[in-house]
Design an enzyme around this catalytic site. Structure first.
Site, PDB file in Angstrom:
ATOM      1  N   GLU A  44       0.828  -1.217   0.000  1.00  0.00           N
ATOM      2  CA  GLU A  44       0.000   0.000   0.000  1.00  0.00           C
ATOM      3  C   GLU A  44       0.853   1.253   0.000  1.00  0.00           C
ATOM      4  O   GLU A  44       0.471   2.282  -0.567  1.00  0.00           O
ATOM      5  CB  GLU A  44      -0.956   0.025   1.196  1.00  0.00           C
ATOM      6  CG  GLU A  44      -2.084  -1.000   1.123  1.00  0.00           C
ATOM      7  CD  GLU A  44      -1.703  -2.345   1.715  1.00  0.00           C
ATOM      8  OE1 GLU A  44      -0.495  -2.549   2.026  1.00  0.00           O
ATOM      9  OE2 GLU A  44      -2.597  -3.203   1.871  1.00  0.00           O
TER      10      GLU A  44
ATOM     11  N   PHE B  76     -11.646  -7.289  14.072  1.00  0.00           N
ATOM     12  CA  PHE B  76     -10.554  -7.674  13.192  1.00  0.00           C
ATOM     13  C   PHE B  76     -10.266  -6.555  12.183  1.00  0.00           C
ATOM     14  O   PHE B  76     -11.174  -6.077  11.512  1.00  0.00           O
ATOM     15  CB  PHE B  76     -10.912  -8.968  12.460  1.00  0.00           C
ATOM     16  CG  PHE B  76      -9.838  -9.438  11.519  1.00  0.00           C
ATOM     17  CD1 PHE B  76      -8.581  -9.801  12.002  1.00  0.00           C
ATOM     18  CD2 PHE B  76     -10.065  -9.493  10.150  1.00  0.00           C
ATOM     19  CE1 PHE B  76      -7.585 -10.215  11.140  1.00  0.00           C
ATOM     20  CE2 PHE B  76      -9.069  -9.900   9.277  1.00  0.00           C
ATOM     21  CZ  PHE B  76      -7.823 -10.265   9.775  1.00  0.00           C
ATOM     22  N   GLN B  77      -9.028  -6.141  12.119  1.00  0.00           N
ATOM     23  CA  GLN B  77      -8.548  -5.102  11.201  1.00  0.00           C
ATOM     24  C   GLN B  77      -9.266  -3.766  11.362  1.00  0.00           C
ATOM     25  O   GLN B  77      -9.453  -3.037  10.403  1.00  0.00           O
ATOM     26  CB  GLN B  77      -8.612  -5.595   9.742  1.00  0.00           C
ATOM     27  CG  GLN B  77      -7.642  -6.738   9.513  1.00  0.00           C
ATOM     28  CD  GLN B  77      -7.445  -7.096   8.063  1.00  0.00           C
ATOM     29  OE1 GLN B  77      -8.353  -6.950   7.253  1.00  0.00           O
ATOM     30  NE2 GLN B  77      -6.256  -7.584   7.733  1.00  0.00           N
TER      31      GLN B  77
ATOM     32  N   LYS C  21     -17.814  -0.799   5.680  1.00  0.00           N
ATOM     33  CA  LYS C  21     -18.260  -1.855   4.761  1.00  0.00           C
ATOM     34  C   LYS C  21     -19.783  -1.870   4.604  1.00  0.00           C
ATOM     35  O   LYS C  21     -20.294  -2.089   3.508  1.00  0.00           O
ATOM     36  CB  LYS C  21     -17.753  -3.206   5.269  1.00  0.00           C
ATOM     37  CG  LYS C  21     -18.006  -4.331   4.312  1.00  0.00           C
ATOM     38  CD  LYS C  21     -17.092  -5.514   4.544  1.00  0.00           C
ATOM     39  CE  LYS C  21     -17.473  -6.636   3.572  1.00  0.00           C
ATOM     40  NZ  LYS C  21     -16.432  -7.638   3.438  1.00  0.00           N
TER      41      LYS C  21
ATOM     42  N   MET D  64      23.876   9.149   3.073  1.00  0.00           N
ATOM     43  CA  MET D  64      23.694  10.453   3.707  1.00  0.00           C
ATOM     44  C   MET D  64      23.981  10.380   5.209  1.00  0.00           C
ATOM     45  O   MET D  64      24.555  11.302   5.788  1.00  0.00           O
ATOM     46  CB  MET D  64      22.269  10.968   3.453  1.00  0.00           C
ATOM     47  CG  MET D  64      22.043  12.381   3.905  1.00  0.00           C
ATOM     48  SD  MET D  64      23.229  13.536   3.182  1.00  0.00           S
ATOM     49  CE  MET D  64      22.280  14.201   1.837  1.00  0.00           C
TER      50      MET D  64
HETATM   51  C1  LIG Z   1      11.863   5.901   5.666  1.00  0.00           C
HETATM   52  C2  LIG Z   1      13.126   6.567   6.065  1.00  0.00           C
HETATM   53  N1  LIG Z   1      13.911   5.995   7.000  1.00  0.00           N
HETATM   54  C3  LIG Z   1      15.079   6.587   7.367  1.00  0.00           C
HETATM   55  C4  LIG Z   1      15.473   7.770   6.815  1.00  0.00           C
HETATM   56  C5  LIG Z   1      16.767   8.459   7.245  1.00  0.00           C
HETATM   57  N2  LIG Z   1      17.691   8.549   6.117  1.00  0.00           N
HETATM   58  C6  LIG Z   1      17.836   9.666   5.378  1.00  0.00           C
HETATM   59  S1  LIG Z   1      18.876   9.486   4.103  1.00  0.00           S
HETATM   60  C7  LIG Z   1      19.231   7.910   4.544  1.00  0.00           C
HETATM   61  C8  LIG Z   1      20.187   7.090   3.732  1.00  0.00           C
HETATM   62  C9  LIG Z   1      19.594   6.675   2.448  1.00  0.00           C
HETATM   63  O1  LIG Z   1      20.407   5.703   1.851  1.00  0.00           O
HETATM   64  P1  LIG Z   1      20.302   5.417   0.302  1.00  0.00           P
HETATM   65  O2  LIG Z   1      18.896   5.288  -0.112  1.00  0.00           O
HETATM   66  O3  LIG Z   1      21.189   4.277  -0.021  1.00  0.00           O
HETATM   67  O4  LIG Z   1      20.829   6.777  -0.339  1.00  0.00           O
HETATM   68  P2  LIG Z   1      22.326   7.395  -0.332  1.00  0.00           P
HETATM   69  O5  LIG Z   1      22.359   8.431   0.731  1.00  0.00           O
HETATM   70  O6  LIG Z   1      23.282   6.290  -0.063  1.00  0.00           O
HETATM   71  O7  LIG Z   1      22.466   7.984  -1.690  1.00  0.00           O
HETATM   72  C10 LIG Z   1      18.525   7.539   5.691  1.00  0.00           C
HETATM   73  C11 LIG Z   1      18.624   6.242   6.363  1.00  0.00           C
HETATM   74  C12 LIG Z   1      14.597   8.337   5.855  1.00  0.00           C
HETATM   75  N3  LIG Z   1      14.847   9.512   5.286  1.00  0.00           N
HETATM   76  N4  LIG Z   1      13.461   7.700   5.482  1.00  0.00           N
END
Ligand SMILES: Cc1ncc(C[n+]2csc(CCOP(=O)(O)OP(=O)(O)O)c2C)c(N)n1
Ligand SMILES: [Mg+2]
Length: 624
Positions: A71, A133-134, A183, A530
Site C-alpha cells: 500500500e 478484526f482489522q 463496509k 547520507m
Molecule cells: C523511511 C526513512 N527511513 C530513514 C530515513 C533516514 N535517512 C535519510 S537518508 C538515509 C540514507 C539513504 O540511503 P540510500 O537510499 O542508499 O541513499 P544514499 O544516501 O546512499 O544515496 C537515511 C537512512 C529516511 N529519510 N526515510
C-alpha cells in the site's frame, strides 16, 4: 435527512441541477463518483473491508486499477501521478494494516502539498470501537497529516463527500484528503444524487493581493540594489511558472528556488541561481545571505565579505529549515516580502516585512501588467556582476577526493582501475546529456537525491518528483510508476539509493505486470550514504548501522539486484566501470519495458555544498 438530500431538495438552476442515478450499492456509487471526477487510474490494494469497491472497479470502463505490491507503493504512485500532472492521485487500501500502510504517503503529500485522495475501507459501523478484526481509527490516526478527512456514515453522503474531497485536495494549497468508508455503507443501496457544485462555508479561494500591495512590492524593487526571488513549490502548484518567467525577465531579478520549486524557473536561464539551502548552490546561499569568511566553529564571529539580498521576494515558499539553517540569520539584513495562498504560512517560520495572502499566479501576472505600463528602469548591473563572480567561484563541482581514493570501495572493486571510477555526480550529468534535460525524474532520499537535484538542470515544472518535506526513503520507484502511468510517452527515470530502492523494491512486480516502463538507476554505494556523511562529519566516521552490504563478504555487491530484478522479469544491468556507463545507460533509456541500472559508486563521496543543520552560510563547506 442527510445534508446531501437536503441540498438536492432545494431548487437549483437548470444545468447546475444535481444528477440522480439508478439504485446502486455504496461501492458502485463511490466508483461512479470517481468517474465523474475524471479519475483514470487508481492504485488500490484489496482486503476484506475494501473488496466490494474492487468488485465495482472491475465493472468501470473509465478507471484503470493498478495493483501495487504494497500500500505504501500505491500511495507513492498516486503521489507521483499527482505531482506529474497536477491532478489528484487516488489510492485505496483496506482497513487496519492496509490503511496504516498508506500513512507515510499521506504524510508525504501533506508536507509537500500534493493533491491526494486516500480511500480506506473500514469495518462495518456496528463494529467501530469494538476492536474488531482489522479495525484501526485511520481517521484519528491521520488527523495531523491531512488537509481534510471524512468518515462516511450515510450512503446518501457519498457523492457530496467525494466531490468535496477532490475540490479540497486540488484547490488552494493542495493536500491529501482521506475518505474512510465502512463496509456496511459500501453494501447499502440507494439512488445516488450526484451534485454538480460544491458548497463549503469558510473555504475561501478568492484570495488576491490588492493593487496597493503589489505596487508596494514594485516600489521596494525600485528602491533595492540587490533583490532576489526565492520561490518554491507554490509556483508549481499555482501554475504560475509562465508569470514568474515574465516577472523575472521584466525586473531582471535573479531567481533561486527550493527543491520543491526546481523547474519552476528554467535552471538553464542566466537569471537562475539554481536551488538554495543545506546542499544548494553556494552562490544562491550567498546571494540571499551574503558571503562570509568561512568559520569552523559556531562560536567564532561571522565576518561578512560581501552583502547579500537587500530585498527577498519569497513567493510560494515556507522558509523550511533545510533552506534557512539558523532562521534568525537567514537573509538577516534584507527586507522580506512573503506571498502565500495559505495564511498559516505567513510569519510561521520567519516574520515578513510585507506579508501578503494571495494566489501567486494572480499576483505575479498582475505585477507583470503593472510593469508593462511602467517598465522597470533599474538594471542591477553591479548585483549581476557580483552574482556572476560568485557563480564562477563556486559552481556545483566534484573531483576524486583523497577519501574516495583511499576508500574500501577502491580496494574492493577498482584495484588497478582507478581511472574507471564512477562518481555518482557523473551518472546524473550523463543522464542529463542523454535525455537532453527532458526526462521526468523521481528520487529516493539521501545523497543521490541531492546529486540528482544538483546535476540535472530542470527546465520545466513537474520534472523533479521528490519527497522533499517528509524525506521518505522508498518514494522513488513507486512515484516513477505513477508518473509513467500519467505520461506513458515520456522518459521517466527514478534515480535512487540502494537503501531507498530496497524499501519498495516489490513495485518491480507492479511495473512488469502492468507494463509500466519506468526506469531506475540505483546509485549503489552499499551504504546509507547520507547518514554516513553525517557520521564522517560529526562522529569521526564511526559506523552506526549504516552499512547495507554483507560484512562477511564485502567484495560482493549485496543484495544482488540483478538476480532480484530477474525474479520480477525486469531486466537489470550492473555497471562498475566508467567506460561501460554510457552504453548501458543508453540501453536502459531505449528499453520499452521497466529497466534497472545498478551503478556501483563509492560511499566515501560527500554531498557539497553542505551547511550543517541549524547553522549559517558562514559554516558552509563548499570545496572538496
Ligand atoms: C523511511 C526513512 N527511513 C530513514 C530515513 C533516514 N535517512 C535519510 S537518508 C538515509 C540514507 C539513504 O540511503 P540510500 O537510499 O542508499 O541513499 P544514499 O544516501 O546512499 O544515496 C537515511 C537512512 C529516511 N529519510 N526515510
Ligand atoms: Mg546508498
Amino acid at each position: 435527512m442527510s445534508k446531501t438530500t437536503q441540498t438536492a431538495a432545494k431548487k437549483a438552476p437548470a444545468g447546475k441541477r444535481a444528477e440522480i442515478g439508478p439504485v446502486m450499492s455504496g461501492s458502485e456509487i463511490l466508483v461512479a463518483c470517481l468517474e465523474r471526477e475524471g479519475v483514470d487510474t487508481i492504485f488500490a490494494y484489496p482486503g476484506g473491508a475494501s473488496m466490494e469497491i474492487h468488485q465495482a472497479l472491475t465493472r468501470s470502463k473509465k478507471i484503470r486499477t493498478v495493483l501495487p505490491r504494497h500500500e505504501q507503493g500505491g500511495a507513492f504512485a498516486a503521489e507521483g501521478y499527482a505531482r506529474a500532472t497536477g491532478r489528484a492521485g487516488v489510492c485505496m487500501a483496506t482497513s487496519g494494516p492496509g490503511a496504516t500502510n498508506l500513512v507515510t504517503g499521506i504524510a508525504d503529500a501533506f508536507m509537500d502539498s500534493v493533491p491526494l485522495i486516500a480511500i480506506t475501507g473500514q469495518v462495518p459501523q456496528a463494529m467501530i470501537g469494538k476492536g474488531g478484526f482489522q479495525e484501526t481509527d485511520i481517521y484519528g490516526m491521520t488527523l495531523p497529516v491531512v488537509k481534510h478527512s471524512y468518515l462516511i456514515t450515510d450512503i446518501n453522503d457519498i457523492p457530496r463527500i467525494v466531490k468535496e474531497a477532490f475540490h479540497i485536495a486540488q484547490t488552494g494549497r493542495p493536500g491529501p484528503v482521506l475518505i474512510d468508508l465502512p463496509k456496511n455503507v459500501q453494501q447499502a443501496r440507494t439512488q445516488p444524487v450526484f451534485p454538480k457544485e460544491v458548497h463549503l462555508r469558510g473555504y475561501r479561494l478568492d484570495r488576491r493581493a490588492s493593487d496597493l500591495e503589489l505596487n508596494e512590492i514594485i516600489g521596494l524593487i525600485a528602491k533595492s540594489e540587490r533583490p532576489v526571488l526565492y520561490v518554491g513549490g507554490g509556483i508549481i502548484t499555482g501554475n504560475a511558472s509562465p508569470e514568474l518567467f515574465r516577472f523575472a525577465e521584466a525586473t531582471q531579478i535573479p531567481v533561486t528556488t527550493t527543491i520543491m520549486g526546481c523547474g519552476a524557473f528554467p535552471e538553464t536561464h542566466a537569471l537562475s541561481l539554481r536551488w538554495l539551502g543545506m546542499h544548494g548552490a553556494a552562490y544562491a546561499n550567498w546571494a540571499v545571505n551574503g558571503e562570509f569568511e568561512p568559520r569552523t566553529k559556531v562560536t567564532e564571529p561571522m565576518n561578512k565579505i560581501a552583502p547579500g539580498a537587500d530585498l527577498l521576494l519569497a513567493f510560494g515558499v515556507r522558509f523550511d529549515d533545510r533552506v534557512t539553517g539558523n532562521v534568525q540569520k537567514f537573509c538577516e539584513t534584507g527586507t522580506i516580502v512573503h506571498i502565500d495562498i495559505d495564511p498559516s504560512e505567513i510569519n510561521k517560520n520567519k516574520p515578513a516585512h510585507l506579508p501578503i495572502v494571495s494566489d501567486i499566479k494572480y499576483a505575479l501576472g498582475r505585477m507583470v501588467e503593472m510593469l508593462e505600463q511602467r517598465p522597470m528602469e533599474k538594471k542591477f548591473a553591479a548585483w549581476h556582476e557580483q552574482i556572476g563572480a560568485w557563480k564562477r567561484k563556486a559552481p556545483f563541482s566534484y573531483r576524486m577526493t583523497e577519501e574516495v581514493a583511499q576508500s574500501q570501495h577502491m580496494r574492493d572493486h577498482l584495484k588497478g582501475k582507478e581511472s574507471e571510477l564512477i562518481l555518482p555526480q557523473m551518472v546524473v550529468e550523463l543522464l542529463y546529456e542523454l535525455t537532453k534535460g527532458d526526462a521526468i525524474l523521481t528520487t529516493g532520499v539521501g545523497q543521490h537525491q541531492m546529486w540528482t537535484a544538483q546535476y540535472y538542470k530542470f527546465k520545466h515544472p513537474r520534472q523533479l518528483l521528490t519527497s522533499a518535506g517528509l524525506g521518505a526513503m522508498g518514494y522513488g520507484y513507486p512515484a516513477a510508476l505513477g508518473a509513467k502511468v500519467a505520461f506513458p510517452d515520456r522518459q521517466v527515470v527514478d534515480i535512487d539509493g540502494d537503501g531507498s530502492f530496497l524499501m519498495n523494491v516489490q513495485e518491480l512486480a507492479t511495473a512488469h505486470i502492468e507494463k509500466i516502463a519506468a526506469k531506475a538507476i540505483i546509485l549503489n554505494n552499499q551504504h546509507l550514504g547520507m547518514v554516513v556523511q553525517w557520521e564522517d562529519k560529526f562522529f569521526e566516521g564511526n559506523r552506526g548501522h549504516t552499512y547495507l552490504g554483507d560484512p562477511g563478504n564485502r567484495k560482493q555487491i549485496y543484495p544482488d539486484y540483478i538476480a532480484m530484478a530477474k525474479s520480477f522479469n525486469v531486466p537489470c544491468e550492473r555497471v562498475m566501470y566508467k567506460s561501460e556507463l554510457r552504453a548501458a545507460m543508453q540501453r536502459m533509456l531505449d528499453a520499452t519495458e521497466p529497466y534497472v541500472l545498478d551503478v556501483i559508486v563509492p560511499y566515501a563521496e560527500h554531498v557539497l555544498p553542505f551547511i550543517p543543520a541549524g547553522r549559517t552560510v558562514a559554516d558552509m563547506i563548499w570545496q572538496a
